[in-house]
Design a protein around this motif. Sequence first.
Motif, mmCIF file in Angstrom:
data_model
loop_
_atom_site.group_PDB
_atom_site.id
_atom_site.type_symbol
_atom_site.label_atom_id
_atom_site.label_comp_id
_atom_site.label_asym_id
_atom_site.label_seq_id
_atom_site.Cartn_x
_atom_site.Cartn_y
_atom_site.Cartn_z
ATOM 1 N N SER A 66 0.850 -1.201 0.000
ATOM 2 C CA SER A 66 0.000 0.000 0.000
ATOM 3 C C SER A 66 0.879 1.242 0.000
ATOM 4 O O SER A 66 2.073 1.176 0.351
ATOM 5 C CB SER A 66 -0.907 0.021 1.240
ATOM 6 O OG SER A 66 -0.108 0.171 2.401
ATOM 7 N N THR A 98 0.378 3.569 2.080
ATOM 8 C CA THR A 98 0.610 3.802 3.507
ATOM 9 C C THR A 98 1.932 3.182 3.945
ATOM 10 O O THR A 98 2.759 3.824 4.603
ATOM 11 C CB THR A 98 -0.551 3.190 4.328
ATOM 12 O OG1 THR A 98 -1.741 3.935 4.064
ATOM 13 C CG2 THR A 98 -0.259 3.210 5.816
ATOM 14 N N PHE A 102 -2.402 14.238 2.401
ATOM 15 C CA PHE A 102 -2.688 12.896 2.898
ATOM 16 C C PHE A 102 -1.595 11.967 2.395
ATOM 17 O O PHE A 102 -1.263 11.982 1.210
ATOM 18 C CB PHE A 102 -4.055 12.431 2.362
ATOM 19 C CG PHE A 102 -4.430 11.031 2.761
ATOM 20 C CD1 PHE A 102 -4.801 10.748 4.067
ATOM 21 C CD2 PHE A 102 -4.408 9.992 1.834
ATOM 22 C CE1 PHE A 102 -5.155 9.448 4.441
ATOM 23 C CE2 PHE A 102 -4.766 8.698 2.205
ATOM 24 C CZ PHE A 102 -5.138 8.433 3.512
ATOM 25 N N GLY A 114 -1.536 8.524 3.678
ATOM 26 C CA GLY A 114 -1.861 7.202 4.187
ATOM 27 C C GLY A 114 -2.278 7.265 5.638
ATOM 28 O O GLY A 114 -2.541 8.354 6.181
ATOM 29 N N ILE A 132 -4.952 14.624 -2.365
ATOM 30 C CA ILE A 132 -6.218 14.521 -1.656
ATOM 31 C C ILE A 132 -6.626 15.895 -1.098
ATOM 32 O O ILE A 132 -7.796 16.157 -0.864
ATOM 33 C CB ILE A 132 -6.115 13.461 -0.524
ATOM 34 C CG1 ILE A 132 -5.707 12.096 -1.097
ATOM 35 C CG2 ILE A 132 -7.381 13.366 0.295
ATOM 36 C CD1 ILE A 132 -6.795 11.265 -1.706
ATOM 37 N N ASP A 168 5.941 12.142 -2.401
ATOM 38 C CA ASP A 168 4.935 11.092 -2.327
ATOM 39 C C ASP A 168 4.137 11.152 -3.629
ATOM 40 O O ASP A 168 3.248 11.985 -3.792
ATOM 41 C CB ASP A 168 4.035 11.314 -1.111
ATOM 42 C CG ASP A 168 2.968 10.233 -0.996
ATOM 43 O OD1 ASP A 168 2.928 9.351 -1.884
ATOM 44 O OD2 ASP A 168 2.181 10.275 -0.039
ATOM 45 N N ILE A 190 -0.297 9.385 -5.956
ATOM 46 C CA ILE A 190 -1.280 9.866 -6.930
ATOM 47 C C ILE A 190 -0.586 10.513 -8.127
ATOM 48 O O ILE A 190 -0.917 10.249 -9.279
ATOM 49 C CB ILE A 190 -2.242 10.883 -6.286
ATOM 50 C CG1 ILE A 190 -3.225 10.170 -5.339
ATOM 51 C CG2 ILE A 190 -3.013 11.659 -7.354
ATOM 52 C CD1 ILE A 190 -4.283 11.058 -4.742
ATOM 53 N N VAL A 237 -0.881 -2.328 -3.792
ATOM 54 C CA VAL A 237 0.537 -2.082 -4.079
ATOM 55 C C VAL A 237 1.046 -0.815 -3.417
ATOM 56 O O VAL A 237 0.276 0.077 -3.065
ATOM 57 C CB VAL A 237 0.771 -1.960 -5.606
ATOM 58 C CG1 VAL A 237 0.366 -0.593 -6.131
ATOM 59 C CG2 VAL A 237 2.209 -2.282 -5.994
HETATM 60 C C1 LIG Z 1 -0.456 10.855 -1.793
HETATM 61 C C2 LIG Z 1 -0.890 9.594 -1.114
HETATM 62 N N1 LIG Z 1 -0.018 8.902 -0.360
HETATM 63 C C3 LIG Z 1 -0.350 7.754 0.242
HETATM 64 C C4 LIG Z 1 -1.616 7.226 0.111
HETATM 65 C C5 LIG Z 1 -1.974 5.950 0.790
HETATM 66 O O1 LIG Z 1 -2.055 4.915 -0.124
HETATM 67 P P1 LIG Z 1 -2.890 3.597 0.244
HETATM 68 O O2 LIG Z 1 -4.328 3.971 0.248
HETATM 69 O O3 LIG Z 1 -2.503 2.631 -0.836
HETATM 70 O O4 LIG Z 1 -2.407 3.154 1.586
HETATM 71 C C6 LIG Z 1 -2.560 7.903 -0.665
HETATM 72 C C7 LIG Z 1 -3.930 7.361 -0.831
HETATM 73 O O5 LIG Z 1 -4.808 7.953 -1.380
HETATM 74 C C8 LIG Z 1 -2.203 9.111 -1.278
HETATM 75 O O6 LIG Z 1 -3.078 9.824 -1.998
#
Ligand SMILES: Cc1ncc(COP(=O)(O)O)c(C=O)c1O
Length: 441
Positions: free
Chosen positions: A124, A126, A152, A154, A226, A254, A257, A289
């Motif tokens: 993920s 996260t 955001f 995670g 987000i 990060d 997205i 993933v």
């Molecule tokens: C920029 C960003 N980082 C991390 C995450 C977390 O990803 P996941 O939902 O796969 O844990 C998200 C989820 O939307 C995100 O937008």
Amino acid sequence: MTIEKEELEYTSKTVRSRALYDEALAVMPGGNSRTTTFFDPYPFYVERGQGAHVWDADGVDRLDFNGNYTSLVLGHAPLEVVKAVQQVAEHGLSFPGPTEHEIRLAEQLTRRIPSLETVRFTNSGTEATMNAVRLARASTGRPKIAKFEGAFHGTHDWVMVSVTPDPKSAGGARRPKPVAASAGVPPAVLKHVVVLPWNDAEACAAILEREGSSLAAVLVDPLLGIGGIIPPADGFLARLRELTERHGILLIFDEVISFRVAMGGAQERFGVRPDLTTLGKIIGGGLPVGAFGGRRDIMDFYDPRRGGARISQGGTFNANPVTMAAGLATLNALTPDAYARLDALGDRLRGGVTRLLEGTRRRGQVSGVGSLFCLHWTSAKLSDYRSSRPKDGDAPTRVFLGLLNEGILLSQRGMGACSLAMGEEDVDRFVNALARVLARG
Ligand SMILES: Cc1ncc(COP(=O)(O)O)c(C=O)c1O
């Protein structure tokens, strides 16, 4: 139309979903396992997806501009990805060891993103940001990290800070205070997370000047995804690069997205090279993933040869072959032409929505980059999280439900993405549906 009226229409169309939801209530808190996808009165249950469409348990067809929160860049069940998954799955779903598939996806990612010298997989986004933050601390020996208000990353503790804070309790705009984004985030986290204002380079410089020597990393979603797809102001990311270098802080992009905005992600589009990058969503082709990577000298903290790993990163399903093959098949479809098509769809949608809003003199606007977009219900100049907060707090929900009733799926806060399964007529359908929703309320 009021929210209540939109809800009434929605419930009349989703009788079977309501029945499933009642069953879910007995076994999950609020019938739910994924906070993001829940909305009142209850979410519809998806039965299947194909191309740009999803069908719910009542057989209602909706054009999908959510795309599992921007993950499904090729649309639903693209043939090449489904075939790759089937072929791999026939030979086993996961193993207690590596497969060739992970090398091929890692090669593809490191080729596309020059700053990604080496990479590791997670399940993920996260986990990707959690590892990147740990790695930054390990390699700098510093305790704190900085992140942007409204961003955001995670759901682990270190990033559950100032995601959607109420500005009344979040300090001054140029010096935001860390605010826990969830019950259960320990007070120690708030002492170790510094919050930065998006697009205010001078305020960031002042904060980094003060905190720099204890900061391991500045964690940046280059599009404040987000937080409303609010692009960086000209030179803002380059300034962050310069400031982080000056203070010996690692710059982490990060791109969970934002990777979808160019072959090499937002870092290519904006021409800034971070030390580390986190990935997710589209690189798994629709399966769970995440990935993180970057400078080889830093990533070597994970090198396990002869028991030498300084950071351990297990994960029963890390780099599982089915996800790796789905991701590779997806990236193979993302050619330069594909990016041009995605950009053109995004531009057409933003153009159409902008003309519509100008015509209705609504307090609204649309932001975005490439295939990503977000509706905003304010006429303030969009520059950061605070300026994007809706003037009419009900507007995002009313529009989200209204669009559902018009056969269009978006995210609740108004973020969406065009996919390669769409054509210009789909984008025009979105604009026309939005016009009808606005006209009735
Ligand atoms: C920029 C960003 N980082 C991390 C995450 C977390 O990803 P996941 O939902 O796969 O844990 C998200 C989820 O939307 C995100 O937008």
